[in-house]
Design an enzyme around this catalytic site. Structure first.
Site, short mmCIF file in Angstrom:
data_model
loop_
_atom_site.label_atom_id
_atom_site.label_comp_id
_atom_site.label_asym_id
_atom_site.label_seq_id
_atom_site.Cartn_x
_atom_site.Cartn_y
_atom_site.Cartn_z
N THR A 23 0.86 -1.18 0.00
CA THR A 23 0.00 0.00 0.00
C THR A 23 0.90 1.23 0.00
OG1 THR A 23 -2.02 0.98 0.90
CG2 THR A 23 -0.43 0.20 2.52
N CYS A 29 -3.05 7.54 7.99
CA CYS A 29 -3.67 6.22 7.88
C CYS A 29 -2.72 5.19 8.47
CB CYS A 29 -3.92 5.87 6.43
SG CYS A 29 -5.08 6.95 5.58
N HIS A 46 -5.60 -0.92 4.86
CA HIS A 46 -5.18 0.49 4.87
C HIS A 46 -6.35 1.28 5.46
CE1 HIS A 46 -3.31 4.02 2.37
NE2 HIS A 46 -3.99 4.50 3.40
#
Lengths: 161, 205
Positions: A23, A29, A46
């Site tokens: 990711t 995040c 994520h």
């Protein structure tokens, strides 16, 4: 060449061995990386927000730490993983901008990490390593062969946890 | 009342677009005065993007970009973010500082400060347009700047919108001096409680 599967923002995926889950650009995040060390099924989420309880729109379970972790484990189980063999690694939760009177939005990284830790503890998934906080973005790659999480940054080096 | 971007009507978008237009007009005027040159602009584009597309707006999610952010206080609270890719940030710095041919992503202190100020002017102009139109009080904070991965910086507004839905609203602005065109993106992120204030003030609900 191993297959590399990309996980988007507010998204999660689980794959069987051999493979790599990645990711890109985690800011506040958090990437929740899960690894079944016996059969080498890996999963990566994520997440953007700590908890689904504070949101008005809960359609996307992958957005929240609490719901994403539960759903991701369920998906890994369907691929043969066993909850007791799963270990977790966390990365992300940075604070990209710095203000003295921080609002909710700005502290979300810290809260995301705390919530991810909580939910994993409740699910009895041990967290074996973490690379969280700071003020920089991270791109992560989870490898199914050894369960290692490779972390790339801009100007803050490369790490393997 | 539940509201998310999936059911925001086109009138609301038109209003935001018009505010963007006026705000950018103000901003470009201040910029032109500051560097004493003629600057033109395009009508801003207002777009709604899905989270999955967000980080690809500026190329790859791990490409570096420049983000300048201000907090907003007053009758509404939230934040405003201005994003430029490195190439356009460099062009903007060169435009501001009168450099001809500097290149690259390494910005020195003065250049960073110039970028911050630029973001400040653009964001404040946008906010004053918003404030004038809606008669609500908005006070911007001092700006902060971050140069990092596009995904990481874009996640800041995305998280703000995340509580509402699965998409982000942003305003693309283009302005140019002679043949040098600079493209930047604006994100206005009101906090949850401020949506109703904002929409009411805009006369949309």
């Amino acid at each position: 060449m191993q297959k590399i599967v990309k996980v988007g923002m507010a998204d999660f995926k689980a794959i069987e061995h051999p493979g790599i889950l990645t990711t890109l650009g985690l800011g506040s995040c958090v990437g929740i990386a899960l690894f079944d060390w016996k059969i080498k099924v890996i999963g990566l989420a994520h997440i953007m927000l700590p908890s689904s309880s504070s949101a008005r729109n809960k359609d996307n379970v992958a957005k929240f730490a609490d719901t994403a972790a539960i759903q991701l484990i369920a998906q890994m189980k369907r691929k043969g993983a066993n909850t007791k063999d799963i270990v977790a690694k966390l990365a992300g939760g940075a604070k990209m901008f710095n203000f003295t009177n921080s609002s909710d939005i700005l502290n979300v990284g810290e809260r995301n990490v705390a919530s991810a830790k909580n939910v994993l503890e409740e699910l009895r998934i041990p967290i074996v390593s973490c690379d969280t906080g700071g003020n920089y973005g991270r791109t992560i790659e989870l490898h199914s062969d050894d369960g290692l999480l490779h972390i790339k940054t801009i100007g803050h080096g490369v790490k393997v946890i | 009342m539940t509201r998310n971007f999936n059911n925001f009507n086109s009138m609301y978008l038109d209003v935001l677009k018009e505010i963007g237009n006026i705000g950018c007009g103000n901003a470009v005027t201040s910029l032109a005065k500051m560097i004493n040159r003629k600057i033109q602009m395009e009508v801003p584009k207002v777009k709604i993007l899905d989270f999955k597309e967000v980080s690809d707006v500026l190329g790859s999610a791990d490409e570096p970009v420049v983000g300048i952010m201000l907090n907003v206080h007053g009758s509404i609270t939230g934040s405003i973010l201005f994003i430029l890719d490195i190439k356009h940030a460099r062009m903007l710095v060169n435009m501001l500082m009168g450099y001809n041919n500097r290149i690259g992503a390494a910005f020195d202190e003065i250049e960073l400060s110039a970028l911050k100020e630029m973001g400040n002017i653009l964001a404040s102009s946008y906010l004053s347009a918003l404030s004038e139109l809606t008669k609500i009080q908005v006070i911007p904070s001092v700006p902060d700047i971050s140069i990092d991965m596009a995904g990481a910086i874009l996640s800041v507004p995305a998280i703000g919108f995340g509580k509402l839905g699965d998409s982000v609203l942003y305003i693309e602005t283009e302005f140019y001096e002679d043949c040098t065109k600079v493209v930047g993106d604006f994100f206005l992120v009101p906090e949850l409680e401020s949506y109703d204030v904002l929409l009411k003030a805009l006369g949309v609900v």
